[in-house]
Motif scaffolding. Sequence first.
Motif, mmCIF file in Angstrom:
data_model
loop_
_atom_site.group_PDB
_atom_site.id
_atom_site.type_symbol
_atom_site.label_atom_id
_atom_site.label_comp_id
_atom_site.label_asym_id
_atom_site.label_seq_id
_atom_site.Cartn_x
_atom_site.Cartn_y
_atom_site.Cartn_z
ATOM 1 N N HIS A 44 -14.455 3.851 8.667
ATOM 2 C CA HIS A 44 -15.414 2.890 8.618
ATOM 3 C C HIS A 44 -16.823 3.211 8.055
ATOM 4 O O HIS A 44 -17.322 2.697 7.457
ATOM 5 N N ASP A 45 -17.032 4.579 8.485
ATOM 6 C CA ASP A 45 -18.270 4.937 7.690
ATOM 7 C C ASP A 45 -18.270 5.056 6.300
ATOM 8 O O ASP A 45 -19.066 5.030 5.728
ATOM 9 N N GLU A 46 -17.055 5.642 5.743
ATOM 10 C CA GLU A 46 -16.954 5.633 4.207
ATOM 11 C C GLU A 46 -16.748 4.328 3.603
ATOM 12 O O GLU A 46 -17.333 4.355 2.586
ATOM 13 N N ILE A 47 -16.315 3.166 4.361
ATOM 14 C CA ILE A 47 -16.230 1.917 3.622
ATOM 15 C C ILE A 47 -17.741 1.295 3.675
ATOM 16 O O ILE A 47 -18.072 0.988 2.600
ATOM 17 N N ALA A 48 -18.656 1.802 4.774
ATOM 18 C CA ALA A 48 -19.949 1.126 4.710
ATOM 19 C C ALA A 48 -20.635 1.915 3.778
ATOM 20 O O ALA A 48 -21.644 1.546 2.927
ATOM 21 N N THR A 49 -20.502 3.335 3.428
ATOM 22 C CA THR A 49 -21.081 4.133 2.376
ATOM 23 C C THR A 49 -20.639 3.664 1.111
ATOM 24 O O THR A 49 -21.608 3.367 -0.003
ATOM 25 N N GLY A 50 -19.184 3.060 0.977
ATOM 26 C CA GLY A 50 -18.869 2.595 -0.293
ATOM 27 C C GLY A 50 -19.587 1.155 -0.690
ATOM 28 O O GLY A 50 -19.968 0.911 -1.962
ATOM 29 N N ILE A 51 -19.740 0.297 0.269
ATOM 30 C CA ILE A 51 -20.037 -0.698 -0.099
ATOM 31 C C ILE A 51 -21.740 -0.710 -0.392
ATOM 32 O O ILE A 51 -22.278 -1.537 -1.141
ATOM 33 N N ALA A 52 -22.353 0.111 0.038
ATOM 34 C CA ALA A 52 -23.801 0.500 -0.048
ATOM 35 C C ALA A 52 -23.945 0.823 -1.581
ATOM 36 O O ALA A 52 -24.864 0.553 -2.353
ATOM 37 N N PHE A 53 -23.008 1.797 -2.133
ATOM 38 C CA PHE A 53 -22.991 2.487 -3.341
ATOM 39 C C PHE A 53 -22.780 0.966 -4.314
ATOM 40 O O PHE A 53 -23.384 1.183 -5.273
ATOM 41 N N VAL A 54 -21.738 0.317 -4.265
ATOM 42 C CA VAL A 54 -21.303 -0.719 -4.935
ATOM 43 C C VAL A 54 -22.102 -1.963 -5.111
ATOM 44 O O VAL A 54 -22.522 -2.530 -6.152
ATOM 45 N N ALA A 55 -23.193 -2.114 -3.957
ATOM 46 C CA ALA A 55 -24.024 -3.105 -3.975
ATOM 47 C C ALA A 55 -25.041 -2.744 -4.759
ATOM 48 O O ALA A 55 -25.755 -3.567 -5.895
ATOM 49 N N VAL A 56 -25.611 -1.535 -5.030
ATOM 50 C CA VAL A 56 -26.465 -1.159 -6.022
ATOM 51 C C VAL A 56 -25.907 -1.106 -7.283
ATOM 52 O O VAL A 56 -26.700 -1.521 -8.575
#
Length: 228
Positions: A142-154
């Motif tokens: 779940h933490d990795e998903i959150a990090t990935g989404i933050a990266f993708v959003a930018v």
Amino acid sequence: MARRKNMERRRVILGNTFKLIRENGLEKVSLQMIAEKSEISKSLLQSYYPHKSKLISDIARNLLTTLSSEVDKYDDIGHSSPYAHMKAFIYTVFILGSRDEGLDRIISQAITSSDSLDNWGDVLLSWLKENNIFGEYPEDFHDEIATGIAFVAVGVGRLYHERKKHHLTAEDLANYAISSLMYSFCHEDHATIQKALQDGHRIIASADMSSIHESIDKMFDPGKDIIS
């Protein structure tokens, strides 16, 4: 009663700001203009929204939440992977911005403003949690998903801003976002990624953009629930 009145005034302010920015662009819209259109004093407006950045943040969050609800209605969305669902959501945001100059002003501001950029990730994460999409996975995933989404959003936000320069379509942007998330952060294989992209394509082919436009136009109408 006081809270209801408070939210009703916020709804009016957000709706008027949304209309003004769609028509004129953020730079040409002042707090005084918003106050006059909302038939309140500038000082009262600033008691709710001291700065335009908070207005943009709340408008972006309401817009993305409305779009998320509309995407949930797409054909076959309930039978597809969460990645295909996210592709449909990202595509919908960007195709509307590409076709509607007024919405493009809102979306462009949202993805270039540090105050509102997190809305992209917040909406996606909220959807994942509400639907318990990755509920069976361990907490570190779940933490990795959150990090990935933050990266993708930018990353995808910047690509959207430069889409004409690089000749990118809305589906190109959605594909880049989802494939990056799946490969770099979710460690999915090529076949799984391609299936998600194809399923996402099938979903967006069924989309009725006219009904989505109508929902956006009405999202600050009297009686509508808002996020603020």
